[in-house]
Design an enzyme around this catalytic site. Structure first.
Site, mmCIF file in Angstrom:
data_model
loop_
_atom_site.group_PDB
_atom_site.id
_atom_site.type_symbol
_atom_site.label_atom_id
_atom_site.label_comp_id
_atom_site.label_asym_id
_atom_site.label_seq_id
_atom_site.Cartn_x
_atom_site.Cartn_y
_atom_site.Cartn_z
ATOM 1 N N HIS A 21 0.842 -1.203 0.000
ATOM 2 C CA HIS A 21 0.000 0.000 0.000
ATOM 3 C C HIS A 21 0.877 1.253 0.000
ATOM 4 O O HIS A 21 0.694 2.154 -0.833
ATOM 5 C CB HIS A 21 -0.910 -0.014 1.234
ATOM 6 C CG HIS A 21 -1.785 1.191 1.352
ATOM 7 N ND1 HIS A 21 -3.086 1.211 0.910
ATOM 8 C CD2 HIS A 21 -1.548 2.436 1.859
ATOM 9 C CE1 HIS A 21 -3.607 2.401 1.131
ATOM 10 N NE2 HIS A 21 -2.690 3.168 1.718
ATOM 11 N N GLU A 22 1.831 1.303 0.919
ATOM 12 C CA GLU A 22 2.691 2.482 1.018
ATOM 13 C C GLU A 22 3.619 2.589 -0.186
ATOM 14 O O GLU A 22 3.974 3.695 -0.605
ATOM 15 C CB GLU A 22 3.496 2.432 2.322
ATOM 16 C CG GLU A 22 2.657 2.406 3.589
ATOM 17 C CD GLU A 22 1.661 3.555 3.671
ATOM 18 O OE1 GLU A 22 1.921 4.618 3.074
ATOM 19 O OE2 GLU A 22 0.623 3.386 4.347
ATOM 20 N N HIS A 25 1.959 4.665 -2.864
ATOM 21 C CA HIS A 25 2.130 6.103 -2.624
ATOM 22 C C HIS A 25 3.549 6.533 -2.990
ATOM 23 O O HIS A 25 3.760 7.541 -3.669
ATOM 24 C CB HIS A 25 1.882 6.437 -1.149
ATOM 25 C CG HIS A 25 0.475 6.202 -0.687
ATOM 26 N ND1 HIS A 25 -0.636 6.622 -1.393
ATOM 27 C CD2 HIS A 25 -0.003 5.610 0.443
ATOM 28 C CE1 HIS A 25 -1.723 6.304 -0.726
ATOM 29 N NE2 HIS A 25 -1.371 5.684 0.382
#
Length: 417
Positions: A21-22, A25
């Protein structure tokens, strides 16, 4: 399965789900040219960290998420003002290091008073050294040192706010999208591991039941009932049985690659029973079937998760229905013990949940940040950063309070057995 192996699988799953997920980003922020100061897994005190390139990678104590800290999202920690005494170190007449304290320890640096400074647009410091004023250019990757800690400066073109609405939105939405992609891959993996339903089979036969009297055996494949093909539809078979209470039925089964006819009359118990436990027979999936069934599983799981969100929004739940990190860990250990396929499916479900949850328009979540960007696109100017930061801060505090409440509820439930 050993406790150590289960613990490892739990830690691995959470690490992968949060990291990917990170990373979404992080990757698209870097592509947009944004300075990423920190890539963190977990919150709270640091357990381990190292720096590679411009980014510090950290592992933190509380395993309840992660974050990517981009330049310009939060106020910069170190501020320098005109009249302040600083030290600078130069290379090729360009400032590479700026010292704001412990100046008495510097041996090979210029010490002077700041007359004028701009570390965002024009990148220069006008420094008064012994009444001689010099305008010195600052390297775009210069380091500011305070209390022995280095912080890279962030020129305007490296800050989050300098990028287009589209670039910022992509760097935000990429986190949930990576969770969706991971979930899809995991659901497909489960299909290839377990196969796809190919038939309805008899798992077991109850002693003295109509099925035993008719000669059904465990492992029999049910081909048709009353001339109705069954295929993989066990609910169709159940419906036909309920419609034929005390009426003879013609079953065609397959045993040892031979089809046999069996006459069975359902008993008038529970709306119609023949005394068998059913299960699905499986076969290997082709690549296209893997994609299709993986997609079906993902759609079904998405509908179920969104339905649970709707119940939360309309307060159609009890506190006992909510689970926090403790319950998730408990259930994950059960799935790990149930087998690798079940563990992979649960990991895919959690990844999908994480992506959908983060897209909710709740302060501090990715969905809320996208809402603010939507306002900016409509208005033609951004929302006041201080107000937006306050909204996210309040939202994060509320999420932490909810986390504490559900964790307390989980602990009480465990104590009560």
């Amino acid at each position: 399965m050993s406790t150590i192996q289960i613990a490892f699988q739990i830690v691995l799953m959470f690490f992968v789900l949060v990291s990917i997920h990170e990373w979404g980003h992080f990757y698209f922020a870097k592509r947009a040219g944004i300075l990423v100061r920190e890539f963190a897994i977990g919150f709270g005190p640091k357990l381990f960290s190292f720096k590679k390139g411009e980014t510090r990678y950290t592992l933190r104590l509380l395993p309840i998420g992660g974050f990517v800290r981009m330049a310009g999202e939060d106020p910069e920690i170190i501020q320098i003002h005109p009249g302040q005494t600083i030290g600078v170190r130069l290379m090729n007449r360009e400032i590479t290091h700026i010292y704001v304290d412990q100046l008495d320890r510097l041996t090979d640096a210029l010490i002077g008073t700041v007359e004028q400074i701009d570390l965002e647009r024009d990148l220069f410091i006008k420094l008064n050294v012994n009444e001689e004023i010099s305008r010195l250019p600052v390297h775009p990757q210069a380091m500011m040192i305070s209390k022995g800690r280095e912080t890279q400066i962030a020129p305007w073109n490296r800050q989050f706010g300098s990028k287009t609405v589209g670039q910022r939105a992509l760097s935000i939405v990429a986190g949930p999208v990576m969770n969706f992609l991971l979930a899809f891959v995991l659901f497909i993996t489960v299909v290839f591991m377990t196969g796809i339903p190919a038939s309805v089979k008899v798992s077991s036969v109850n002693p003295g039941s109509p099925a035993e009297k008719a000669g059904l055996q465990a492992g029999d494949i049910i081909v048709s009932v009353n001339h109705e093909p069954i295929g993989t539809d066990s609910s169709k078979l159940t419906s036909l049985i309920k419609q034929s209470v005390n009426k003879p039925m013609v079953w065609v089964i397959e045993r040892n690659q031979e089809q046999l006819r069996k006459d069975i009359t359902p008993e008038d118990k529970g709306g119609g029973l023949v005394g068998v436990v059913l299960m699905h027979g499986y076969r290997s999936a082709s690549p296209m079937e893997g994609l299709r069934y993986g997609g079906v599983n993902m759609v079904n799981a998405t509908v179920s998760i969104l339905d649970s969100f709707a119940k939360l929004a309309t307060l159609q739940f009890k506190m006992e229905d909510l689970g926090g990190p403790v319950r998730i860990v408990e259930f994950t250990s059960e799935q790990a013990e149930a087998g690798f396929a079940q563990y992979i499916f649960w990991a895919g479900l959690l990844s999908l949940y994480l992506g959908l949850f983060n897209l909710l328009p709740f302060p501090a979540l990715d969905g809320s940040r996208l809402v603010f960007l939507g306002f900016e696109a409509i208005r033609g100017k951004p929302v006041d950063p201080s107000r937006e930061s306050m909204v996210h801060f309040v939202g994060f505090a509320m999420l932490m309070l909810l986390m504490i409440a559900v964790t307390y509820n989980d602990i009480l439930r465990l104590m009560k057995g």
